[in-house]
Design a protein around this motif. Structure first.
Motif, PDB file in Angstrom:
ATOM      1  N   HIS A  80       0.798  -1.251  -0.028  1.00 13.59           N
ATOM      2  CA  HIS A  80       0.065   0.052   0.003  1.00 13.59           C
ATOM      3  C   HIS A  80       0.935   1.288   0.174  1.00 13.59           C
ATOM      4  CE1 HIS A  80      -4.156  -2.021   1.429  1.00 13.59           C
ATOM      5  NE2 HIS A  80      -3.930  -1.801   0.113  1.00 13.59           N
ATOM      6  N   SER A  81       2.124   1.183   0.293  1.00 16.01           N
ATOM      7  CA  SER A  81       2.976   2.461   0.181  1.00 16.01           C
ATOM      8  C   SER A  81       3.132   2.615  -1.034  1.00 16.01           C
ATOM      9  CB  SER A  81       4.505   1.999   1.016  1.00 16.01           C
ATOM     10  OG  SER A  81       4.994   1.127   0.357  1.00 16.01           O
ATOM     11  N   SER A  83       1.096   1.226  -3.974  1.00 16.65           N
ATOM     12  CA  SER A  83      -0.144   1.103  -4.445  1.00 16.65           C
ATOM     13  C   SER A  83      -1.237   1.423  -3.517  1.00 16.65           C
ATOM     14  CB  SER A  83      -0.443  -0.118  -5.487  1.00 16.65           C
ATOM     15  OG  SER A  83       0.804  -0.424  -6.124  1.00 16.65           O
ATOM     16  N   PRO A  84      -1.424   2.594  -3.231  1.00 14.70           N
ATOM     17  CA  PRO A  84      -2.567   2.667  -2.122  1.00 14.70           C
ATOM     18  C   PRO A  84      -3.826   2.468  -2.402  1.00 14.70           C
ATOM     19  CG  PRO A  84      -1.770   4.985  -2.887  1.00 14.70           C
ATOM     20  CD  PRO A  84      -0.989   3.936  -3.547  1.00 14.70           C
ATOM     21  N   ASP A  85      -4.504   2.401  -3.554  1.00 14.11           N
ATOM     22  CA  ASP A  85      -5.869   2.251  -3.681  1.00 14.11           C
ATOM     23  C   ASP A  85      -6.144   0.552  -4.092  1.00 14.11           C
ATOM     24  OD1 ASP A  85      -6.607   4.760  -3.360  1.00 14.11           O
ATOM     25  OD2 ASP A  85      -5.941   5.318  -5.301  1.00 14.11           O
ATOM     26  N   LYS A  87      -6.460  -3.364  -4.181  1.00 10.06           N
ATOM     27  CA  LYS A  87      -7.427  -4.113  -3.210  1.00 10.06           C
ATOM     28  C   LYS A  87      -6.589  -5.375  -2.840  1.00 10.06           C
ATOM     29  CE  LYS A  87     -11.423  -7.182  -2.804  1.00 10.06           C
ATOM     30  NZ  LYS A  87     -12.657  -7.816  -3.440  1.00 10.06           N
TER      31      LYS A  87
END
Length: 296
Positions: A80-81, A83-85, A87
């Motif tokens: 998420h660091s 690719s924050p969006d 799933k």
């Protein structure tokens, strides 16, 4: 497992290589419009079912249970660091990681694994998660290598030969190149040698004519995929060396970010003993290696 259909799966452990592989897989999943599934399982401790191995396996299971939550949480945060969006799902299990990854290959779009390079001795005597999954998976397997935690604008190199798995390698290489808007270099290696029972005097062979015929076969095979991916800029390269050397040379020449090869379906023991192209690349490649199996 049905909810994982068509997702990108990454196997993780406590190593920095696994975290970087997860970051790389996350960016790929986002670009493909897929969910990323992070999997943590029991490490590979070898093939010999001795009392020593059984004791090691039992100790590893206890240790894994204590650290699994931290490992999985770290992997999710690393993904998420970048690719924050995206799933992301996570699974931690007492099953051997090879077994769970092989189960997921039946529905996954791609399996990604990271870690140390594979050596012939390691594959033969100690076992290798990367090799065990790559030689048996029904979907492409990427062995993450190098420094890049995300695909770049550098070219992709794909090995081309006459094997059925080459079709899968070409299709995946073209799709990756198209998705990330990069160039593709198709490489075919051949040797100027005479077959047993063939012409005894190599001076009687028109090697230029042979090279022209081999190059035509290469371009014809590549062109069939170019027609489906017209936006990909592709070059065809004929090399008079062994396949692994030809691919490694092309990687260095192009500054490539990924090399794609077909898997002929050999088992782990055979690959280790014979030193196949796949095994050599897993050992020596400075960039991720995508291994594709022939369609079933």
């Amino acid at each position: 497992m049905g909810s994982r259909a068509d997702g990108v799966v990454v196997g993780v452990d406590e190593s920095d290589g696994a975290l970087n592989a997860a970051r790389w897989a996350g960016v790929v999943a986002a670009r493909l419009g897929k969910t990323l599934h992070i999997v943590h399982g029991l490490g590979n401790v070898g093939h010999q079912l001795t009392g020593t191995v059984a004791a090691i396996r039992a100790a590893a299971t206890v240790s894994q249970r204590d650290s699994a939550e931290t490992i999985v949480r770290s992997a999710v945060a690393a993904v998420h660091s970048q690719s924050p969006d995206l799933k992301v799902t996570a699974l931690s299990t007492d099953m051997p990681v090879v077994d769970i990854l092989l189960q997921l290959t039946n529905t996954a779009r791609m399996i990604v694994v990271g870690g140390s390079h594979v050596t012939a001795a390691g594959a033969l005597f100690l076992g290798s998660t990367t090799l065990a999954v790559a030689t048996r998976a029904s979907c492409p397997v990427v062995a993450w290598r190098g420094q890049n935690t995300a695909p770049t604008d550098q070219p992709i190199v794909v090995g081309v030969d006459e094997s059925p798995s080459c079709t899968s390698a070409l299709e995946n290489a073209f799709e990756f190149a198209e998705r990330f808007g990069v160039k593709l270099a198709a490489v075919h290696a051949w040797r100027m040698r005479c077959a047993v029972g063939g012409v005894s005097n190599p001076l009687l062979i028109d090697w230029d004519l042979v090279a022209t015929a081999v190059r035509r076969q290469l371009t014809d095979r590549v062109d069939r995929h170019s027609q489906r991916h017209p936006d990909v800029e592709v070059s065809c390269n004929l090399e008079t060396s062994d396949p692994s050397s030809a691919l490694l040379n092309q990687i260095d020449l192009d500054g490539a970010q990924l090399v794609v090869v077909g898997n002929r379906g050999r088992n782990t023991l055979t690959s280790a003993v014979l030193g196949s192209t796949t095994l050599n690349l897993l050992h020596h490649s400075p960039v991720p290696v995508m291994i594709c199996r022939a369609p079933q």
